[in-house]
Design a protein around this motif. Structure first.
Motif, PDB file in Angstrom:
ATOM      1  N   ARG A 199      -7.280   3.951   1.782  1.00  0.00           N
ATOM      2  CA  ARG A 199      -7.229   3.355   0.447  1.00  0.00           C
ATOM      3  C   ARG A 199      -6.090   2.338   0.359  1.00  0.00           C
ATOM      4  O   ARG A 199      -6.234   1.271  -0.234  1.00  0.00           O
ATOM      5  N   ALA A 200      -4.948   2.682   0.989  1.00  0.00           N
ATOM      6  CA  ALA A 200      -3.812   1.761   0.962  1.00  0.00           C
ATOM      7  C   ALA A 200      -4.090   0.529   1.812  1.00  0.00           C
ATOM      8  O   ALA A 200      -3.702  -0.588   1.459  1.00  0.00           O
TER       9      ALA A 200
ATOM     10  N   GLY B  31       0.847  -1.192   0.000  1.00  0.00           N
ATOM     11  CA  GLY B  31       0.000   0.000   0.000  1.00  0.00           C
ATOM     12  C   GLY B  31       0.879   1.237   0.000  1.00  0.00           C
ATOM     13  O   GLY B  31       1.841   1.312   0.753  1.00  0.00           O
ATOM     14  N   TYR B  32       0.511   2.199  -0.859  1.00  0.00           N
ATOM     15  CA  TYR B  32       1.387   3.347  -1.038  1.00  0.00           C
ATOM     16  C   TYR B  32       0.602   4.618  -0.725  1.00  0.00           C
ATOM     17  O   TYR B  32      -0.454   4.870  -1.302  1.00  0.00           O
TER      18      TYR B  32
ATOM     19  N   TYR C 281      -0.997   9.825  -9.248  1.00  0.00           N
ATOM     20  CA  TYR C 281      -2.295   9.149  -9.287  1.00  0.00           C
ATOM     21  C   TYR C 281      -2.165   7.769  -9.932  1.00  0.00           C
ATOM     22  O   TYR C 281      -2.641   6.772  -9.417  1.00  0.00           O
TER      23      TYR C 281
ATOM     24  N   LEU D 290      -8.829  11.984 -15.803  1.00  0.00           N
ATOM     25  CA  LEU D 290      -8.213  13.213 -15.303  1.00  0.00           C
ATOM     26  C   LEU D 290      -7.833  14.168 -16.428  1.00  0.00           C
ATOM     27  O   LEU D 290      -7.845  15.378 -16.241  1.00  0.00           O
TER      28      LEU D 290
ATOM     29  N   VAL E  58      -0.167   5.395  -7.674  1.00  0.00           N
ATOM     30  CA  VAL E  58      -0.961   4.829  -6.587  1.00  0.00           C
ATOM     31  C   VAL E  58      -1.836   3.713  -7.129  1.00  0.00           C
ATOM     32  O   VAL E  58      -1.955   2.643  -6.531  1.00  0.00           O
TER      33      VAL E  58
ATOM     34  N   ILE F 137      -7.752   6.009 -14.453  1.00  0.00           N
ATOM     35  CA  ILE F 137      -7.265   7.192 -13.739  1.00  0.00           C
ATOM     36  C   ILE F 137      -6.819   8.301 -14.687  1.00  0.00           C
ATOM     37  O   ILE F 137      -7.354   9.406 -14.657  1.00  0.00           O
TER      38      ILE F 137
ATOM     39  N   SER G 293       0.072   0.652  -7.403  1.00  0.00           N
ATOM     40  CA  SER G 293       0.337   0.022  -6.107  1.00  0.00           C
ATOM     41  C   SER G 293      -0.920  -0.657  -5.569  1.00  0.00           C
ATOM     42  O   SER G 293      -0.836  -1.547  -4.740  1.00  0.00           O
ATOM     43  N   LEU G 294      -2.106  -0.226  -6.041  1.00  0.00           N
ATOM     44  CA  LEU G 294      -3.344  -0.836  -5.571  1.00  0.00           C
ATOM     45  C   LEU G 294      -3.732  -2.036  -6.410  1.00  0.00           C
ATOM     46  O   LEU G 294      -4.850  -2.546  -6.319  1.00  0.00           O
ATOM     47  N   GLY G 295      -2.845  -2.470  -7.291  1.00  0.00           N
ATOM     48  CA  GLY G 295      -3.082  -3.731  -7.986  1.00  0.00           C
ATOM     49  C   GLY G 295      -3.607  -3.615  -9.400  1.00  0.00           C
ATOM     50  O   GLY G 295      -3.956  -4.618 -10.009  1.00  0.00           O
ATOM     51  N   ARG G 296      -3.694  -2.397  -9.946  1.00  0.00           N
ATOM     52  CA  ARG G 296      -4.150  -2.266 -11.335  1.00  0.00           C
ATOM     53  C   ARG G 296      -2.939  -2.174 -12.251  1.00  0.00           C
ATOM     54  O   ARG G 296      -1.990  -1.466 -11.949  1.00  0.00           O
TER      55      ARG G 296
ATOM     56  N   PHE H 128     -10.980   1.316  -4.672  1.00  0.00           N
ATOM     57  CA  PHE H 128     -10.350   1.238  -5.995  1.00  0.00           C
ATOM     58  C   PHE H 128      -9.531  -0.030  -6.202  1.00  0.00           C
ATOM     59  O   PHE H 128      -9.555  -0.631  -7.269  1.00  0.00           O
ATOM     60  N   GLY H 129      -8.806  -0.440  -5.161  1.00  0.00           N
ATOM     61  CA  GLY H 129      -7.907  -1.581  -5.333  1.00  0.00           C
ATOM     62  C   GLY H 129      -8.537  -2.919  -4.964  1.00  0.00           C
ATOM     63  O   GLY H 129      -7.886  -3.951  -5.038  1.00  0.00           O
ATOM     64  N   VAL H 130      -9.814  -2.886  -4.562  1.00  0.00           N
ATOM     65  CA  VAL H 130     -10.462  -4.118  -4.112  1.00  0.00           C
ATOM     66  C   VAL H 130     -11.320  -4.666  -5.244  1.00  0.00           C
ATOM     67  O   VAL H 130     -11.984  -3.914  -5.945  1.00  0.00           O
TER      68      VAL H 130
ATOM     69  N   LEU I  62      -5.227  11.546  -3.718  1.00  0.00           N
ATOM     70  CA  LEU I  62      -6.552  10.933  -3.858  1.00  0.00           C
ATOM     71  C   LEU I  62      -7.032  11.173  -5.278  1.00  0.00           C
ATOM     72  O   LEU I  62      -6.843  12.252  -5.818  1.00  0.00           O
ATOM     73  N   PHE I  63      -7.662  10.153  -5.874  1.00  0.00           N
ATOM     74  CA  PHE I  63      -8.165  10.325  -7.235  1.00  0.00           C
ATOM     75  C   PHE I  63      -9.262  11.388  -7.205  1.00  0.00           C
ATOM     76  O   PHE I  63     -10.317  11.176  -6.587  1.00  0.00           O
TER      77      PHE I  63
ATOM     78  N   GLY J 130      -1.080  12.663  -0.446  1.00  0.00           N
ATOM     79  CA  GLY J 130      -2.181  11.700  -0.569  1.00  0.00           C
ATOM     80  C   GLY J 130      -2.508  11.238  -1.962  1.00  0.00           C
ATOM     81  O   GLY J 130      -2.758  10.070  -2.178  1.00  0.00           O
TER      82      GLY J 130
ATOM     83  N   ILE K  62      -6.597  -2.786   0.613  1.00  0.00           N
ATOM     84  CA  ILE K  62      -6.177  -3.959  -0.169  1.00  0.00           C
ATOM     85  C   ILE K  62      -5.509  -5.009   0.718  1.00  0.00           C
ATOM     86  O   ILE K  62      -4.955  -5.978   0.223  1.00  0.00           O
TER      87      ILE K  62
END
Lengths: 369, 553
Positions: free
Chosen positions: A168-169, A104-105, B440, B462, B443, B458, B446-449, A124-126, A112-113, A110, A172
């Motif tokens: 968010r990090a 997790g990063y 963005y 944007l 991240v 993303i 890092s969240l798996g995408r 988002f990552g789930v 944030l999207f 932050g 996951i």
């Protein structure tokens, strides 16, 4: 507050010893990274046990961000190896993509999207489905932002954004969370509160974390262990209390703001200070000049004349939460020049006031260069 | 405005400080790295390089074509007496129009930015309107109303009235960025109002003025339709004429034209590089002086004259022709609808293609700013210096020789539109990419995408505003493009532009008018959308200040 040598929050909490069967969450073996002629990371070794919070503390330009990017997989090491939970993710032969690492990063500010709501950011990552709804709800609960699920990032305060970025990090269920200067964009008043809160969330989630920071208060208060990074190398790794008690060199002592550093003459194992001779701890091979560290806790201040005390006067005083942080200069004469000593006092002292001080040895000392 | 060469330079692209200088500078050093596993080029660089190669194709084909024709032929065509006349005509017109647009554009910008005029916002909206009028439509309205207007005088008049916004917009932006306090300080140091204007105000707008004039020069050199109507010959009109009789001579003549265009473009690069965006550190409300009653009245009369000539007259003429010939020569509405449909189809196709192609180039230039990538990105702007007729000729050359099935196909026309206006799309997309932090997408990784999913989920949302703006800009430019359309339109197909051209060529002014009006309407809708987008950007919703916006015909 560290100047006063008060025990930090983290030091009071014992770090969990790693279970022998479980591999460390993160291990670095001689990790290096250069950009052309510039070496940014220079053979880093590090082990972070499961459930531990490690702070990487270093001034700007020390390579902190590059180290984080190598761990996340956004940059690649050109020497050594990175292991996550016992698995090699980066060495000369193999490299695991960031999306397959489960790290997790939380970047600076932050990130944030901006086009997604708080809930969508966290989810988002789930993977889509029931799991996602549950994970989002659970994580919102964890960071205490249930009411804000439908908001967009621009409708949040700076502190809330950081908490969402952390959520968010964490959503996951990462093996490791890395945070890049997570509090640097916040104002001082918010910072201390959020720091404690983030540390609390990380511990409740049982997460292993690496926090990068240039702020010694932050590192010492949040982490089980602190790794001091300087010029691309770890110069000291240890628990906050150990670091404060035994900095390996005067630069670290200065960086941690542990007390007053002075270069003085040494005579038969005793440092010759303007406030009298003081016994030196440990190493006898100091030569005839040394850099000494006098901590505020090693100074006893008397307002009445004392046999053992040396005369001094107060050159500055700052009253903070029940104690005075004072600057003391040797001698009773106002024109007398010399270094100032930083000390603490229970009673308020006025500038210009005459006092008598004792330095309680032994003090830390390093050979003068 | 002619189809090509119509953006106000966006020093924005380069002047924007990257979100994280430190990180970028590290990346830059990275380019010297020699580690074994970093040799593989980034996908954005590979695709970006392919797009840039595509934009450079016309230049290459032009040279091959001239080579095929034989350098003897090139020599003969270039050194006949007629070429000297064309060069002199083109040169004179460029100098005259640059001078008049500089005066009109600067004066208009200064008055609107520094004077407290009544109805200032309305005036500001009216004076940019001519940018939506195709030059050849304006030329037609003047010539059909006053047949004695032609030649150098007519060409200068029409080009001034359609091109001055190209100077007005960057000068006004420069005035807005300039610190108004500097003028106050100059006055306090003993300078009179005129001296202050010359020594302080003009200095601050000089690079904007020069950049605007260079764009005007490109527009004048590339213009075909208006000059054809006004019977004024330049290199571009000659290339077009020769194309119908002697294609080899046409490509020989296109060479010096392309060279002049590239020279002007190089001049533009030099001027914009010297632009230092040193605005006031604190943004404050502009200081506006209230003019005396008589001076204010004078200024308003001048504005009335300008708007009357540049906006009211063309529109009034078009409507007048329609009303006059209502019952006799008006085209059947089905023919108009058919022309409109194909115009929209070709325009939208070109706009979509240009926008899609601009993305990898923008990402490459912004995210991997090494020397090679920067050079490649600049290469993509070269096509801007090529008049539409030159690009169209090279397309004809290529397809007739190597891909005959594409010759006179809809696909080719769409590809040429995309090629001609790629720089416009690129400017818009680049502004958006610069404003979108890379973290963005990081991240998201890092969240798996994966990289593609991160890009789609993303990055694309944007940069969507930039994509939309690029699409609109290319669309409205394609809708009013004349030369390439005339050369490449598939046989049996008509667009608003080709129908208008055919009718006005036969002096059927009444029949031509509805096509021109619909064209202005169709081009006007994206102009409105664009204005909205720029206005929202300019108010700083994204936190960036001093953005120089790409503005367009």
């Amino acid at each position: 507050m560290t100047q006063l040598g008060t025990p930090t929050e983290a030091a009071a909490q014992p770090s969990q010893p790693p279970e022998p069967s479980k591999p460390p969450a993160l291990r670095l073996d001689g990790v290096g990274r250069s950009y052309g002629a510039l070496t940014v990371l220079d053979g880093l070794d590090l082990t972070v046990a499961d459930g531990q919070i490690l702070a990487v503390l270093g001034p700007s330009g020390s390579g902190k961000t590059t180290l984080l990017r190598v761990i996340v997989g956004l940059d690649r090491a050109d020497a050594g190896a990175v292991h996550l939970a016992g698995r090699v993710v980066d060495d000369r032969h193999s490299w695991v993509r960031p999306e397959d690492r489960g790290v997790g990063y939380v970047p600076q500010e932050g990130a944030l999207f901006p086009h997604l709501t708080v809930a969508a950011n966290i989810g988002f990552g789930v993977r889509r489905g029931r799991d996602r709804t549950e994970a989002v709800a659970e994580t919102l609960q964890l960071v205490g932002l249930v009411d804000l699920a439908g908001r967009y990032p621009h409708q949040l305060s700076g502190g809330q954004r950081q908490r969402v970025a952390l959520a968010r990090a964490l959503a996951i269920k990462p093996r490791l969370v890395v945070l890049d200067e997570p509090f640097s964009s916040l104002d001082a008043a918010l910072r201390a509160g959020l720091r404690a809160e983030v540390a609390g969330v990380l511990r409740r989630a049982g997460a292993t974390a690496v926090v990068v920071t240039h702020d010694q208060d932050e590192a010492l208060s949040i982490a089980d262990e602190v790794a001091v990074l300087r010029g691309g190398r770890f110069v000291q790794i240890g628990a906050p209390a150990d670091l404060l008690a035994a900095p390996v060199d005067p630069d670290i002592a200065a960086f941690l703001e542990t007390g007053t550093l002075l270069t003085v003459a040494v005579d038969h194992g005793r440092a010759v200070t303007p406030w009298g001779d003081v016994a030196v701890a440990g190493s006898p091979n100091l030569g005839d000049r040394a850099v000494i560290l006098i901590r505020p806790g090693q100074i006893r201040v008397h307002t009445a004349p004392q046999q053992t005390g040396r005369p001094a006067r107060v050159t500055g005083s700052e009253y903070r939460g029940g104690v005075s942080l004072v600057r003391l200069r040797a001698g009773s004469d106002d024109d007398q020049d010399g270094p100032d000593l930083l000390a603490g006092s229970d009673e308020p002292l006025a500038t210009g006031q005459a006092v008598w001080i004792e330095i309680i040895g032994p003090i830390s000392a390093w050979p003068a260069t | 405005m002619s189809g090509t060469a119509t953006i106000v330079p966006a020093p924005a692209g380069d002047a924007h400080p990257p979100p994280d200088r430190r990180r970028l500078s590290l990346r830059h050093r990275h380019s010297h790295g020699h580690s074994h596993h970093r040799r593989r080029a980034r996908p954005s660089t590979v695709v970006g390089a392919m797009v840039v190669a595509f934009t450079l194709a016309p230049l290459v084909f032009l040279l091959i074509d001239a080579h095929h024709a034989g350098w003897q032929e090139v020599h003969t065509v270039l050194f006949r007496a007629r070429s000297a006349m064309l060069l002199s005509n083109t040169g004179k017109l460029v100098v005259i129009v640059c001078a008049t647009t500089a005066v009109v554009g600067t004066a208009t910008a200064w008055c609107l930015e520094r004077l407290a005029l009544p109805a200032r916002r309305l005036l500001a909206a009216l004076v940019v309107l001519p940018i939506a009028f195709p030059d050849f439509v304006v030329g037609y309205t003047w010539h059909s109303t006053f047949p004695w207007i032609h030649g150098l005088m007519g060409a200068s008049l029409v080009m001034t009235l359609t091109s001055y916004p190209l100077v007005y917009l960057p000068v006004r932006a420069a005035l807005r960025r300039a610190d108004p306090e500097a003028e106050g300080v100059a006055r306090s140091l003993g300078l009179g109002p005129w001296e202050t204007f010359w020594r302080v105000t003009m200095r601050q707008v000089l690079s904007g003025l020069a950049g605007g004039c260079l764009l005007v020069a490109l527009a004048v050199m590339a213009e075909f339709g208006a000059f054809e109507i006004l019977r004024f010959q330049t290199f571009t009109t000659e290339v077009f004429t020769e194309f119908q009789f002697d294609p080899a001579a046409a490509s020989a003549l296109a060479l010096p034209l392309a060279m002049m265009g590239l020279l002007v473009l190089a001049g533009e690069a030099v001027v914009t590089r010297r632009t230092h965006p040193t605005g006031p550190t604190v943004s404050r409300d502009p200081v506006r002086v209230k003019p005396s009653t008589s001076a204010g009245a004078g200024v308003l009369v001048a504005f009335g004259g300008l708007v009357g000539l540049a906006v009211v007259l063309p529109i009034a003429t078009l409507i007048g022709w329609m009303v006059r010939s209502q019952r006799t020569t008006l085209p059947a509405s089905t023919s108009l609808a058919h022309a409109l449909a194909s115009t929209v189809g070709y325009g939208a196709g070109g706009a979509l293609l240009a926008t899609v192609l601009a993305v990898p180039v923008a990402v490459m230039a912004v995210r991997r700013p090494h020397t090679l990538q920067r050079v490649m990105e600049r290469g993509a702007y070269l096509v801007q210096g090529l008049p539409g007729v030159v690009v169209a000729l090279s397309a004809v050359f290529f397809t007739t020789r190597y891909a005959y099935r594409l010759y006179q196909s809809s696909t080719l026309l769409i590809v040429v539109y995309a090629l001609l206006f790629l720089p416009l799309a690129l400017v818009c997309v680049k502004v958006s990419v610069v404003q979108t932090s890379e973290s963005y997408a990081e991240v998201s990784r890092s969240l798996g995408r994966g990289p593609l999913a991160s890009f789609a989920l993303i990055t694309v949302p944007l940069i969507a505003p930039g994509l939309a703006a690029g699409f609109c800009l290319v669309f409205l430019s394609s809708v009013t493009e004349l030369t390439a359309t005339l050369i490449l339109i598939p046989i049996g197909h008509h667009t608003l532009v080709t129908q208008f051209w055919a009718y006005q060529g036969a002096a059927a002014y009444g029949a031509a008018a509805p096509y021109a009006l619909v064209m202005i309407l169709v081009a006007g809708i994206p102009t409105l959308l664009l204005n909205n987008w720029f206005a929202r950007r300019a108010t700083g919703a994204t936190g960036t200040t001093g953005t120089t916006l790409p503005v367009l015909t």
